[in-house]
Design an enzyme around this catalytic site. Structure first.
Site, PDB file in Angstrom:
ATOM      1  N   ASP A  24       1.003  -0.859  -0.188  1.00 48.80           N
ATOM      2  CA  ASP A  24      -0.140  -0.065   0.274  1.00 48.80           C
ATOM      3  C   ASP A  24       1.103   0.788  -0.186  1.00 48.80           C
ATOM      4  OD1 ASP A  24      -2.254  -1.530   0.410  1.00 48.80           O
ATOM      5  OD2 ASP A  24      -2.979  -1.316   1.891  1.00 48.80           O
ATOM      6  N   LYS A  52      -6.144  -6.751   0.637  1.00 43.54           N
ATOM      7  CA  LYS A  52      -8.233  -7.258   1.502  1.00 43.54           C
ATOM      8  C   LYS A  52      -7.501  -8.984   2.237  1.00 43.54           C
ATOM      9  CE  LYS A  52     -10.741  -4.514  -1.147  1.00 43.54           C
ATOM     10  NZ  LYS A  52     -10.661  -3.518  -0.436  1.00 43.54           N
ATOM     11  N   GLY A  53      -6.355  -9.659   1.537  1.00 49.09           N
ATOM     12  CA  GLY A  53      -5.862 -10.955   1.923  1.00 49.09           C
ATOM     13  C   GLY A  53      -4.850 -11.140   2.846  1.00 49.09           C
ATOM     14  N   GLU A 111      -9.461 -10.560  -5.144  1.00 51.94           N
ATOM     15  CA  GLU A 111      -8.852  -9.327  -4.973  1.00 51.94           C
ATOM     16  C   GLU A 111      -7.269 -10.946  -5.693  1.00 51.94           C
ATOM     17  OE1 GLU A 111      -6.728  -6.964  -2.223  1.00 51.94           O
ATOM     18  OE2 GLU A 111      -8.413  -5.421  -3.156  1.00 51.94           O
ATOM     19  N   ASP A 119      -7.937   6.516   9.593  1.00 53.27           N
ATOM     20  CA  ASP A 119      -7.930   5.821   8.385  1.00 53.27           C
ATOM     21  C   ASP A 119      -8.363   5.134   8.509  1.00 53.27           C
ATOM     22  OD1 ASP A 119      -7.217   5.113   5.969  1.00 53.27           O
ATOM     23  OD2 ASP A 119      -4.956   5.174   6.630  1.00 53.27           O
ATOM     24  N   THR A 171      -8.883   2.799   6.176  1.00 57.06           N
ATOM     25  CA  THR A 171      -8.157   1.801   4.828  1.00 57.06           C
ATOM     26  C   THR A 171      -8.170   0.253   5.851  1.00 57.06           C
ATOM     27  OG1 THR A 171      -7.067   3.412   4.069  1.00 57.06           O
ATOM     28  CG2 THR A 171      -6.896   1.157   2.720  1.00 57.06           C
ATOM     29  N   GLY A 211     -12.853  -2.432   6.945  1.00 55.73           N
ATOM     30  CA  GLY A 211     -13.940  -3.893   6.486  1.00 55.73           C
ATOM     31  C   GLY A 211     -13.102  -5.272   6.944  1.00 55.73           C
ATOM     32  N   ASP A 212     -12.033  -5.139   6.522  1.00 56.17           N
ATOM     33  CA  ASP A 212     -10.486  -6.670   6.157  1.00 56.17           C
ATOM     34  C   ASP A 212     -10.484  -6.563   8.176  1.00 56.17           C
ATOM     35  OD1 ASP A 212     -11.056  -5.861   3.924  1.00 56.17           O
ATOM     36  OD2 ASP A 212      -9.001  -4.764   3.674  1.00 56.17           O
ATOM     37  N   LYS A 243      -5.715   4.306  14.182  1.00 51.43           N
ATOM     38  CA  LYS A 243      -4.301   4.923  13.457  1.00 51.43           C
ATOM     39  C   LYS A 243      -3.904   4.751  12.037  1.00 51.43           C
ATOM     40  CE  LYS A 243      -2.264   2.140  17.174  1.00 51.43           C
ATOM     41  NZ  LYS A 243      -1.635   0.802  16.983  1.00 51.43           N
TER      42      LYS A 243
HETATM   43  O1  RIB Z   1      -9.202  -3.140   2.054  1.00 50.65           O
HETATM   44  C1  RIB Z   1      -7.934  -2.056   1.707  1.00 50.65           C
HETATM   45  C2  RIB Z   1      -7.363  -3.127   1.284  1.00 50.65           C
HETATM   46  O2  RIB Z   1      -7.265  -2.398  -0.149  1.00 50.65           O
HETATM   47  C3  RIB Z   1      -5.337  -2.161   1.365  1.00 50.65           C
HETATM   48  O3  RIB Z   1      -4.774  -2.559   1.971  1.00 50.65           O
HETATM   49  C4  RIB Z   1      -5.281  -1.684  -0.457  1.00 50.65           C
HETATM   50  O4  RIB Z   1      -4.116  -3.144  -0.170  1.00 50.65           O
HETATM   51  C5  RIB Z   1      -6.532  -2.351  -1.460  1.00 50.65           C
HETATM   52  O5  RIB Z   1      -6.805  -4.248  -1.699  1.00 50.65           O
END
Ligand code: RIB
Length: 293
Positions: A12, A39-40, A136, A232, A234, A237-238, A271
């Protein structure tokens, strides 16, 4: 019970910006950083940090071999991550002051998995284990079908979302995770509400509104979100789904797993970064304990 995650691994590349640029706009960033994502990988780390045994299957290019070390240090089994002759997947991520993001993906090695990886996964797994998938990597549907035949349960986070791909997976999954926008898109494509599609368990995440779990023949469970400062989003959800499945795999009830998942994502969005921001199981449980006092 173990989780076998056929999942993406991304580098990322994150740009902090005042706002997400509009089409045609040029904007200087305030900061740039790099870290593990995908995501993985994010889900593998979240599930492992929840306390579950997780075996990750995937691929990186030579310049991304460090990602394997990060995963291993977070408790993920990495012996089935191949190094291939294609660059590691990466994501260009803009994170705005509001915490919202915009992501551009380069799939890279995630779509060049060794041909025998699904078969190796099935050989390693035991009936009763879970297969975890996202959108992905290559080989998603093929691996789901083989896993079901081998007696595994299949958990599928349908992101990045494609309605037709997701519709094609519905006969092969036991647990589907989508966000509320994806749930609406799925409903539109299917011609009926997502919760009426016959999926054994459907988890719909709703960001600051929490999450809802629909399970066939059972009461719907609503999980509110914690009110926290957002740095953040990002990988939130994962983190939620990885913690949910990982906690479930350890024998918890869906209610208990949702509570941990919600706490984990609340801590994660406080974070910067994706994988780096995923909290430990100890921190999640301490957060929950503090909330209950
Ligand atoms: O869900 C977030 C992720 O989506 C990020 O880490 C990025 O790499 C994308 O895959």
């Amino acid at each position: 019970m173990k989780i076998h995650n056929l999942g993406s691994i991304n580098i990322d590349i994150v740009y902090r910006v005042p706002h997400i640029p509009s089409p045609g706009e040029t904007l200087a960033c305030q900061d740039r950083s790099e870290g593990l994502g995908g995501k993985g990988a994010n889900m593998s780390i979240a599930a492992a940090q929840s306390g579950c045994a997780v075996h990750h299957y995937g691929a990186v290019g030579a310049e991304g071999e460090w990602t394997r070390d990060v995963l291993a240090n977070k408790g993920v089994e990495t012996s089935s991550i191949a190094t291939v002759d294609i660059p590691t997947g990466h994501a260009i991520i803009m994170v705005a002051d509001s915490g919202e993001n915009a992501i551009t993906l380069f799939p890279g090695a995630n779509f060049a998995l060794p041909g025998d990886l699904p078969e190796r996964l099935i050989e390693n797994a035991r009936a009763g284990d879970w297969l975890l998938l996202q959108n992905e990597t290559s080989d998603v549907q093929k691996t789901a079908i083989a896993a079901r035949e081998a007696g595994l349960s299949v958990a599928y986070a349908a992101a990045p979302f494609d309605a037709n791909v997701t519709l094609g997976m519905l006969d092969h999954v036991d647990l589907l995770a989508v966000n509320e926008i994806e749930a609406a898109q799925l409903a539109e494509a299917a011609g009926k509400p997502a919760e009426d599609l016959g999926i054994a368990s459907l988890l719909i995440t709703k960001g600051a509104e929490g999450a809802v779990l629909h399970s066939a023949g059972k009461d719907t469970i609503i999980q509110p979100a914690h009110k926290v400062e957002v740095i953040d989003t990002t990988g939130a959800g994962d983190t939620f789904f990885g913690y949910y499945l990982g906690t479930l795999c350890q024998g918890a009830t869906p209610q208990q797993a949702l509570a941990r998942a919600s706490a984990a994502s609340a801590l994660q969005i406080g974070k910067p970064g994706a994988a780096d921001a995923i909290p430990s199981g100890g921190d999640v449980d301490a957060f929950l304990k503090a909330q209950s006092v």
